[in-house]
Design an enzyme around this catalytic site. Structure first.
Site, short mmCIF file in Angstrom:
data_model
loop_
_atom_site.label_atom_id
_atom_site.label_comp_id
_atom_site.label_asym_id
_atom_site.label_seq_id
_atom_site.Cartn_x
_atom_site.Cartn_y
_atom_site.Cartn_z
N GLU A 65 38.73 46.48 33.78
CA GLU A 65 39.69 47.16 34.65
C GLU A 65 39.42 46.82 36.11
O GLU A 65 40.31 46.37 36.84
CB GLU A 65 39.62 48.67 34.43
N GLU A 121 40.27 35.53 34.62
CA GLU A 121 40.26 36.99 34.41
C GLU A 121 41.38 37.44 33.46
O GLU A 121 41.91 38.54 33.58
CB GLU A 121 40.37 37.72 35.76
N ARG A 129 58.91 24.23 63.05
CA ARG A 129 59.52 22.96 62.65
C ARG A 129 61.04 22.99 62.88
O ARG A 129 61.72 23.92 62.44
CB ARG A 129 59.23 22.71 61.17
N GLY A 170 37.58 30.07 24.96
CA GLY A 170 38.59 30.51 25.90
C GLY A 170 38.59 32.03 26.01
O GLY A 170 37.57 32.65 26.30
#
Length: 551
Positions: A411, A534, A439, A291
């Site tokens: 970054e 990310e 709608r 992970g």
């Protein structure tokens, strides 16, 4: 309309509320230091035990930064005589909301509200809300009437000012907005439902427009533009479809890696090809059991007697892997060295694959991971068993530097991801706005119901604030400043805004939003991944909190 007819009294409050927010942020910093630091150093045991407080501190700092940077942008627009009444009201609604969250509770997740008293900030929160400028901002932007006025202005045809106060950047936004509206938005949902790779013709058009070389230096065939340009392009493409906005992500990562750490030969070989789109890179970092814990990576790179490297191990969640030509591959190269120090970054060439055979390379196999959204490039798991990398494949020729090299690119990657999130947030608003106006229920359009109008106003306001925070992080990066914290803040906030907008947009659609034929269903699925990849929201908050304490 009277509620937003005159923006001038609000302008004087921008600096004052920014100062009040910054003061609150300083008090939060001191409170966090009292909890987490011993003799000037953070206490790892306390950081773990009080993780919720640490992450609440990170979220507080993020909202403070969003308030400060958005207020400062309002001042800059006013100085340039570019602050329209609608722009001022959008800022007022957003600033009022974030100031209220700082003083009463910040939603870190769907069922996690961080309260100021958890950091011992009850009195600081009371002082924040007692500040005269904050009270005035609440009266101007923190009421149902203020949000209704914002929506009424949009219904009357008023437009948000979207200038970056830079002619070149404004031209770039106009160009990519037109392109997206013509070439992506009309087809995106059909492509999503077909669950196929983005058409090669679209990839080629994006290459012609320079999408893959925005930040690559001109001497290597790139456009040599800054991170703000990258954010604008990414936002506009993602507003059509997140997959289109994400095509440049891997080129951004590979380009940054090679430009910052590559040998002269590696730069000459790879950067022009990436910039032109002739080479499509993919990032091969994540493993099934690791992970976000890159220090635990197990994939091995073994030097071979005749030169070159042998790669063995498993990778997962590799985006656009089949159609890529170059892998930036993180593997453990130093025997007996555990943790980050044993990792090297490799530039590993591979042949392009196809649906029937995604990985036509010896020593490499794998398959697709079916996913809810974020389609178009597809996700893959890859097994390496004796895959060969050339002798000159170590990035920069430096073994054991892979993690450090990768950190230097995070970054830019997180700023780019924040821009993707802003684009998705805008698309959620676009769809919800059109549906709410078209709608009709109980004899009137949905937009005239206050709960619907409230949602739409907040969608606009939060997206604008997320955009300003992202732009600030990009500017810091352009100026060569360290901005890992600002990049993390932009990604953390923008991802939340994208998900909130998508969820609110689907709620406005009602049952139709849950139907696959409606585009809103796709946007909801696409938005959900932004809080995960990310750097998951929890990891992002950890990085921000620890980074602020370390400074």
């Amino acid at each position: 309309m009277n509620a937003i007819a005159n923006a001038s009294p609000l302008v004087a409050q921008f600096q004052e509320v920014a100062d009040a927010a910054r003061q609150y942020g300083n008090e939060a910093q001191r409170a966090a230091e009292r909890i987490f630091c011993r003799d000037g150093q953070t206490d790892a045991t306390v950081l773990h035990r009080e993780q919720r407080a640490l992450h609440g501190f990170a979220w507080s700092a993020t909202l403070v930064e969003a308030v400060v940077r958005s207020a400062q942008w309002g001042l800059r627009l006013a100085d340039e005589a570019r602050l329209g009444p609608l722009d001022a009201q959008v800022l007022a609604v957003g600033l009022a909301e974030y100031l209220a969250q700082l003083s009463s509770g910040i939603p870190m997740g769907q069922n996690e509200i961080f309260r100021p008293q958890e950091l011992g900030l009850h009195d600081a929160a009371a002082r924040l809300m007692a500040d005269a400028s904050v009270r005035e901002m609440q009266a101007r932007g923190g009421t149902p009437a203020a949000r209704a006025a914002l929506v009424d202005a949009l219904r009357s045809g008023e437009q948000l000012g979207e200038s970056a106060l830079d002619e070149e950047l404004d031209m770039i936004r106009d160009q990519f907005r037109r392109f997206t509206e013509q070439e992506i938005t009309p087809h995106a949902h059909r492509w999503h439902l077909a669950d196929e790779l983005i058409p090669d013709a679209l990839v080629a058009r994006l290459a012609e427009l320079g999408v893959f070389g925005i930040c690559i230096p001109t001497e290597y065939g790139g456009m040599g533009l800054g991170k703000r340009a990258m954010c604008i392009v990414t936002e506009e493409l993602s507003r059509g479809w997140i997959a289109a906005g994400s095509l440049g992500t891997r080129s951004e990562i590979a380009g940054d890696l090679i430009a910052s750490a590559g040998t002269p030969e590696q730069k000459v070989r790879w950067l022009p090809a990436i910039a032109s789109g002739a080479v499509l890179p993919t990032a091969v970092f994540t493993e099934p059991d690791s992970g976000s814990d890159l220090a635990s990576l197990r994939t091995r790179a073994t030097p071979q007697p005749g030169g070159g490297w042998r790669i063995d191990g498993n990778k997962t969640w590799i985006t656009h892997a089949a159609r890529s030509d170059l892998m930036t591959l993180l593997a453990r190269s130093e025997p007996g060295v555990e943790g980050h120090a044993g990792l090297s970054m490799f530039l590993a060439a591979k042949p392009r694959g196809a649906d029937a055979l995604p990985f036509p390379a010896e020593g490499m196999s794998g398959g697709e991971i079916p996913v809810l959204g974020y389609r178009g490039m597809k996700e893959y798991e890859i097994a390496f068993d004796g895959f060969e990398v050339a002798a000159d494949g170590v990035l920069g020729g430096e073994r054991g530097q892979g993690f450090r090299q990768l950190m230097q690119t995070f970054e830019g990657a997180r700023i780019q991801t924040a821009a993707r999130a802003v684009g998705v947030a805008w698309r959620a608003f676009d769809l919800a706005w059109r549906y709410a106006n078209d709608r009709r229920q109980f004899g009137r359009p949905l937009v005239e119901f206050p709960r619907v109008s409230d949602k739409l106003a907040m969608m606009v306001a939060e997206t604008v604030l997320a955009r300003h925070l992202t732009s600030f992080a990009a500017m810091e990066k352009e100026q060569g400043h360290r901005c890992d914290i600002q990049a993390g803040m932009a990604k953390l906030l923008a991802a939340r805004v994208a998900w909130v907008n998508a969820d609110a947009g689907l709620q406005i659609h009602g049952g139709n939003g849950y139907a696959l034929e409606f585009e809103m269903s796709r946007v909801l699925c696409d938005a959900r991944i932004l809080n995960i990849f990310e750097g998951a929201a929890e990891i992002q908050a950890q990085v921000i909190g620890r980074g602020l304490l370390a400074r």
